[in-house]
Design an enzyme around this catalytic site. Structure first.
Site, mmCIF file in Angstrom:
data_model
loop_
_atom_site.group_PDB
_atom_site.id
_atom_site.type_symbol
_atom_site.label_atom_id
_atom_site.label_comp_id
_atom_site.label_asym_id
_atom_site.label_seq_id
_atom_site.Cartn_x
_atom_site.Cartn_y
_atom_site.Cartn_z
ATOM 1 N N GLU A 252 -2.450 6.409 1.504
ATOM 2 C CA GLU A 252 -1.736 4.961 1.520
ATOM 3 C C GLU A 252 -0.301 4.865 2.008
ATOM 4 O O GLU A 252 0.623 5.148 1.714
ATOM 5 C CB GLU A 252 -2.166 4.679 -0.408
ATOM 6 C CG GLU A 252 -1.991 3.327 -0.036
ATOM 7 C CD GLU A 252 -1.213 2.525 0.038
ATOM 8 O OE1 GLU A 252 -0.769 2.082 1.137
ATOM 9 O OE2 GLU A 252 -0.230 1.779 -0.776
ATOM 10 N N CYS A 286 4.571 -1.934 1.190
ATOM 11 C CA CYS A 286 4.140 -1.188 2.234
ATOM 12 C C CYS A 286 3.042 -2.796 3.034
ATOM 13 O O CYS A 286 2.791 -2.750 3.772
ATOM 14 C CB CYS A 286 3.179 -0.396 2.385
ATOM 15 S SG CYS A 286 2.310 -1.131 1.126
HETATM 16 P P1 NAD Z 1 10.887 9.261 1.843
HETATM 17 O O1 NAD Z 1 8.951 9.798 3.673
HETATM 18 O O2 NAD Z 1 11.132 10.666 2.410
HETATM 19 O O3 NAD Z 1 9.286 9.645 0.694
HETATM 20 C C1 NAD Z 1 8.516 8.660 0.266
HETATM 21 C C2 NAD Z 1 7.695 9.476 -0.500
HETATM 22 O O4 NAD Z 1 6.889 10.691 -0.498
HETATM 23 C C3 NAD Z 1 8.963 9.370 -1.524
HETATM 24 O O5 NAD Z 1 8.217 8.765 -3.178
HETATM 25 C C4 NAD Z 1 9.110 11.101 -2.418
HETATM 26 O O6 NAD Z 1 9.158 11.387 -3.710
HETATM 27 C C5 NAD Z 1 7.357 11.627 -1.166
HETATM 28 N N1 NAD Z 1 7.845 12.594 -0.799
HETATM 29 C C6 NAD Z 1 8.269 13.564 0.152
HETATM 30 N N2 NAD Z 1 8.253 14.106 0.769
HETATM 31 C C7 NAD Z 1 7.750 14.312 0.167
HETATM 32 C C8 NAD Z 1 6.723 15.672 0.163
HETATM 33 N N3 NAD Z 1 7.116 16.975 0.597
HETATM 34 N N4 NAD Z 1 5.825 16.256 -0.705
HETATM 35 C C9 NAD Z 1 5.621 14.889 -1.979
HETATM 36 N N5 NAD Z 1 5.993 14.303 -1.641
HETATM 37 C C10 NAD Z 1 6.752 13.756 -0.607
HETATM 38 O O7 NAD Z 1 11.282 8.180 2.197
HETATM 39 P P2 NAD Z 1 11.973 7.041 1.489
HETATM 40 O O8 NAD Z 1 13.248 7.225 2.393
HETATM 41 O O9 NAD Z 1 11.671 7.255 0.344
HETATM 42 O O10 NAD Z 1 11.303 5.908 2.024
HETATM 43 C C11 NAD Z 1 11.337 5.536 3.053
HETATM 44 C C12 NAD Z 1 10.299 4.887 3.773
HETATM 45 O O11 NAD Z 1 8.909 5.361 2.788
HETATM 46 C C13 NAD Z 1 9.411 3.623 4.171
HETATM 47 O O12 NAD Z 1 9.974 3.543 5.053
HETATM 48 C C14 NAD Z 1 8.488 3.635 3.777
HETATM 49 O O13 NAD Z 1 7.692 3.596 5.499
HETATM 50 C C15 NAD Z 1 8.149 4.411 2.921
HETATM 51 N N6 NAD Z 1 7.487 4.112 1.657
HETATM 52 C C16 NAD Z 1 6.089 3.678 1.584
HETATM 53 C C17 NAD Z 1 5.835 3.175 0.995
HETATM 54 C C18 NAD Z 1 4.032 2.730 0.295
HETATM 55 O O14 NAD Z 1 3.693 1.729 -0.329
HETATM 56 N N7 NAD Z 1 3.501 3.547 1.664
HETATM 57 C C19 NAD Z 1 6.083 3.818 -0.728
HETATM 58 C C20 NAD Z 1 7.259 4.194 -0.677
HETATM 59 C C21 NAD Z 1 7.783 4.167 0.698
#
Ligand code: NAD
Length: 483
Positions: A252, A286
């Site tokens: 998702e 999202c």
């Molecule tokens: P990010 O990509 O660093 O992290 C997003 C999430 O992924 C965090 O909860 C983090 O714990 C998890 N994550 C990161 N690397 C991981 C890995 N290797 N394995 C497992 N989990 C991992 O980004 P961010 O700075 O936290 O958020 C920015 C972007 O993330 C936003 O621009 C948005 O696009 C996206 N986001 C989407 C949702 C959603 O509901 N779809 C939720 C949160 C963030």
């Protein structure tokens, strides 16, 4: 009057029904004032191994627990969570920043999701397919096994609720990695399930470095399904890892939702509702409405209504019930949002409101509207994930549909129209997993939620969501030997 903050809980792993402190990891920050309110532990390989082994024991018990007994335990956990709503809501506002009213709604929504999944778990029927004489084919639906779940910081309660509800209702055990920044809600959920009598090992929590945890769990042969909510970039990495180990995954991911406001819509209603849709969780959703494509005949009225509503919105500490919007959840978001606005303006976009951080401490950023955003601005193609709306005009519906479908994302889409024919056309042609017409609610417990294209695959919610946690087995039984 501002609500008093309660003490932030000590965040610990929950493995095999026991709380384990572990090695200290990164701090938890209050995004309103940047104060340190707690810390998460950092799971080691041996703690992850213990979590897998606990989940194996839990799964052995839970898969054989009757659906009716599972339903009772899940509902008791929901009852406790509803009873503890204030504790959940205050802690969620403290570590995530959203206004307290939104935190309360999220708790109720999470409870509704688990309750619905629990009830649907009573109906995981298989079927019997007629065979020839003496032959019976029975289709069984069985729990997929141990689930590795990764939930994000924007919805600390309702996103894990999706994963826990689906997995437990299907008879699976799970290991959840809650978000680093907003860990308290998942901890309170695990407490409620433990207090409700969930057998040890069925639900486990591990905190720490996300990349270390996902690499370990996805590779472990005992783990059978990956479910991740987060960015498309990380989703693609995890999906590739899951593919390498032949594991199914529910992804998702991000979105960049278009909102098509047709000439026959009420521009004042759509403009005012758009602000409410946009301010939810400070736009860090999202499915947040982002690209407003408004018919030129009503664009001025829509924009005026949008800006008038923005002027009524109070932004500040989420613990003050007078505020309708809180801070962004972390510094990364603040920096990213500021950079996106500056980039768009430098490339010729018109700033209609907002655009600059509020104050020097905390991550407050106002609702921001941009017009005439050029296609080469970053925000035209990258998910802003914050309180930014882009307003543009269209003349022909074909063009609006073309623009809406032009990005690799395909999660939510919205439309405002009074015409059944237009609504039908949009339902057919918009490349999204969820389309809402004349309102901004994108998902409920009973409706399937998920994306197409780079927004991911698999569904959460509804019967489709539960199906992701189950595998189908066909049993062909020759009941009479032919003479
Ligand atoms: P990010 O990509 O660093 O992290 C997003 C999430 O992924 C965090 O909860 C983090 O714990 C998890 N994550 C990161 N690397 C991981 C890995 N290797 N394995 C497992 N989990 C991992 O980004 P961010 O700075 O936290 O958020 C920015 C972007 O993330 C936003 O621009 C948005 O696009 C996206 N986001 C989407 C949702 C959603 O509901 N779809 C939720 C949160 C963030």
């Amino acid at each position: 009057m501002k609500i008093m903050a309660s003490a932030y809980p000590e965040i610990a792993h929950f493995i095999g029904g026991a709380w384990q402190r572990g090695v200290q990891g990164r701090p938890v920050i209050n995004p309103y004032d940047e104060s340190v309110i707690g810390a998460i532990p950092r799971a080691t390989a041996s703690e992850l191994a213990a979590a897998v082994s606990a989940a194996e024991s839990g799964f052995r018990i839970w898969r054989r627990t009757s659906p009716a007994a599972r339903y009772k335990i899940m509902n008791e956990a929901v009852r406790l969570m509803r009873e503890r709503i204030e504790e959940f809501a205050v802690l969620m506002t403290l570590d995530q920043g959203k206004p307290i009213a939104q935190s309360r709604l999220e708790v109720l929504r999470g409870c509704d999701i688990i309750e619905w999944d629990a009830a649907e778990g009573l109906r995981t029927y298989g079927r019997v397919i007629p065979g020839g004489a003496g032959m019976r084919h029975t289709v069984l639906r069985q729990p997929v096994g141990i689930v590795a779940a990764f939930s994000p910081w924007n919805f600390p309660m309702s996103s894990p609720a999706r994963k826990i509800g689906g997995a437990l209702a299907a008879g699976c055990a799970l290991i959840l990695k809650p978000p680093e920044e907003t860990p308290a809600a998942a901890l309170l959920m695990a407490r409620a399930f433990a207090d409700a009598g969930l057998p040890p090992g069925v639900l486990n929590l591990v905190f720490g470095d996300p990349a270390e945890i996902s690499a370990y769990l996805i590779a472990d042969p005992a783990v059978r399904l990956i479910t991740f909510t987060g960015s498309t970039a990380v989703g693609k990495q995890l999906a590739a890892l899951a593919g390498r180990h032949m594991k199914p995954a529910v992804m998702e991911l991000g979105g960049h939702a278009p909102v098509i406001v047709c000439a026959d819509a009420d521009p004042r209603r759509a403009g005012a509702l758009a602000v409410e849709g946009k301010l939810r969780n400070a736009g860090q959703v999202c499915v947040a409405p982002t690209r407003f494509l408004v018919h030129e005949a009503i664009a001025d009225e829509f924009t005026a209504a949008f800006l008038a509503k923005v002027r009524t919105i109070r932004i500040g500490d989420g613990l003050d019930p007078a505020n309708q919007m809180g801070p962004l959840a972390n510094r990364r978001r603040l920096e990213s949002i500021q950079a996106m606005v500056d980039d768009a303006v430098a490339k010729g976009a018109r700033l209609l409101c907002g655009g600059r951080r509020i104050g020097e401490r905390g991550y407050l950023f106002p609702l921001t509207a941009l017009a005439d955003v050029p296609p080469d601005a970053k925000i035209s193609s990258e998910e802003p994930f914050g309180p930014i709306a882009m307003i543009s005009r269209f003349q022909h519906l074909d063009d609006a549909i073309g623009t809406a479908n032009s990005l690799p994302y395909g999660l939510a889409g919205y439309a405002f129209t009074e015409s059944a024919a237009t609504a039908d056309r949009l339902a057919e042609e918009l490349e999204v997993g969820n389309l809402s017409i004349n309102h901004f609610t994108a998902s409920l417990a009973e409706t399937p939620f998920g994306g197409v294209k780079d927004s991911g695959y698999g569904r959460e919610g509804g019967v489709e969501g539960l199906a992701c946690y189950m595998v189908v087995k066909n049993v062909s039984h020759l009941t009479q030997r032919p003479d």
